[in-house]
Design a protein around this motif. Structure first.
Motif, PDB file in Angstrom:
ATOM      1  N   GLU A 101      12.327   2.943  -4.244  1.00 13.48           N
ATOM      2  CA  GLU A 101      13.197   4.004  -4.746  1.00 13.48           C
ATOM      3  C   GLU A 101      12.381   5.167  -5.282  1.00 13.48           C
ATOM      4  N   SER A 102      13.032   6.323  -5.327  1.00 12.76           N
ATOM      5  CA  SER A 102      12.401   7.541  -5.842  1.00 12.76           C
ATOM      6  C   SER A 102      13.018   7.924  -7.175  1.00 12.76           C
ATOM      7  N   VAL A 103      12.288   8.715  -7.920  1.00 11.91           N
ATOM      8  CA  VAL A 103      12.813   9.328  -9.136  1.00 11.91           C
ATOM      9  C   VAL A 103      12.836  10.825  -8.888  1.00 11.91           C
ATOM     10  N   LEU A 104      13.917  11.478  -9.289  1.00 16.95           N
ATOM     11  CA  LEU A 104      14.070  12.912  -9.059  1.00 16.95           C
ATOM     12  C   LEU A 104      14.509  13.598 -10.343  1.00 16.95           C
ATOM     13  N   TRP A 105      13.771  14.635 -10.708  1.00 20.07           N
ATOM     14  CA  TRP A 105      14.178  15.489 -11.821  1.00 20.07           C
ATOM     15  C   TRP A 105      14.472  16.855 -11.236  1.00 20.07           C
ATOM     16  N   LYS A 106      15.634  17.401 -11.558  1.00 20.49           N
ATOM     17  CA  LYS A 106      16.034  18.701 -11.010  1.00 20.49           C
ATOM     18  C   LYS A 106      15.885  19.796 -12.057  1.00 20.49           C
ATOM     19  N   ASN A 107      15.527  20.980 -11.559  1.00 20.94           N
ATOM     20  CA  ASN A 107      15.507  22.212 -12.348  1.00 20.94           C
ATOM     21  C   ASN A 107      14.623  22.126 -13.594  1.00 20.94           C
ATOM     22  N   VAL A 108      13.375  21.727 -13.402  1.00 21.32           N
ATOM     23  CA  VAL A 108      12.403  21.660 -14.488  1.00 21.32           C
ATOM     24  C   VAL A 108      11.676  23.000 -14.554  1.00 21.32           C
ATOM     25  N   ASN A 109      11.686  23.633 -15.718  1.00 24.60           N
ATOM     26  CA  ASN A 109      11.035  24.926 -15.898  1.00 24.60           C
ATOM     27  C   ASN A 109       9.551  24.707 -16.201  1.00 24.60           C
ATOM     28  N   LEU A 110       8.720  24.867 -15.184  1.00 20.64           N
ATOM     29  CA  LEU A 110       7.286  24.622 -15.329  1.00 20.64           C
ATOM     30  C   LEU A 110       6.576  25.704 -16.125  1.00 20.64           C
ATOM     31  N   CYS A 111       7.198  26.862 -16.279  1.00 16.66           N
ATOM     32  CA  CYS A 111       6.563  27.949 -17.036  1.00 16.66           C
ATOM     33  C   CYS A 111       6.569  27.668 -18.541  1.00 16.66           C
ATOM     34  N   LYS A 112       7.329  26.659 -18.965  1.00 14.23           N
ATOM     35  CA  LYS A 112       7.431  26.349 -20.388  1.00 14.23           C
ATOM     36  C   LYS A 112       6.615  25.132 -20.797  1.00 14.23           C
ATOM     37  N   LEU A 113       5.751  24.643 -19.897  1.00 11.36           N
ATOM     38  CA  LEU A 113       4.963  23.464 -20.230  1.00 11.36           C
ATOM     39  C   LEU A 113       3.628  23.490 -19.501  1.00 11.36           C
ATOM     40  N   ASN A 114       2.724  22.667 -19.957  1.00 11.46           N
ATOM     41  CA  ASN A 114       1.405  22.530 -19.324  1.00 11.46           C
ATOM     42  C   ASN A 114       1.143  21.105 -18.853  1.00 11.46           C
ATOM     43  N   VAL A 115       1.831  20.144 -19.490  1.00 11.32           N
ATOM     44  CA  VAL A 115       1.604  18.733 -19.209  1.00 11.32           C
ATOM     45  C   VAL A 115       2.949  18.027 -19.066  1.00 11.32           C
TER      46      VAL A 115
END
Length: 122
Positions: free
Chosen positions: A91-105
Motif C-alpha cells: 500500500e501507499s501513503v498519500l498526503w495532498k496539498n502540502v505547502n513545501l515553502c513553509k518547511l525545510n524538513v
C-alpha cells in the motif's frame, strides 16, 4: 595595461557583490522515522493528477535515513502532493496539498497503535 587593470577590478567587484542564488525554498529533507524502509518517494503538483509520479530516491530509504529532495526551475508552486511506497508492503501513503515553502524538513512517522503514517513539518 592601465585600461585593463580598472576593467578587471570592476569585473572582480561585480562578482563579489553579485548575490549567490539562494536554494529553492521548496527543497526539503525527508527523514524516515517510520520503522520501515521506503522504496518510493514521489512529489507532484496538485494539477498533475495522482497517476504521474517520479521516484526521488536513488536507493531504498532505510529507517532513520534522510533523503534530500531538490526542485528545479521548471517545477512550479509551493503546494505539492507526496506519495510513499513501502519496501515490504503493497500500500501507499498519500498526503495532498502540502505547502513545501513553509518547511525545510519532513519527518515521516508511523503509529502502530492507530496504524497511521503522518509527518511532522519543521
Amino acid at each position: 595595461m592601465k585600461s585593463i587593470l580598472p576593467a578587471l577590478l570592476v569585473m572582480g567587484l561585480a562578482l563579489v557583490t553579485t548575490p549567490a542564488r539562494a536554494a529553492d525554498n521548496r527543497n526539503v529533507s525527508v527523514v524516515n522515522e517510520t520503522g520501515y524502509a521506503i522504496k518510493f518517494l514521489g512529489f507532484n503538483g496538485p494539477d498533475d493528477g495522482l497517476d504521474e509520479w517520479e521516484n526521488e530516491l536513488e536507493a531504498t530509504l532505510k529507517n532513520q535515513d534522510t533523503a534530500y529532495v531538490e526542485f528545479g526551475n521548471d517545477d512550479e508552486g509551493c503546494v505539492w502532493n507526496i506519495k510513499v511506497d513501502w519496501a515490504n508492503y503493497d500500500e501507499s501513503v498519500l498526503w495532498k496539498n502540502v505547502n513545501l515553502c513553509k518547511l525545510n524538513v519532513l519527518r515521516l512517522r508511523y503509529d502502530p497503535g492507530t496504524k497511521t503514517t503522518s509527518f511532522i513539518a519543521e
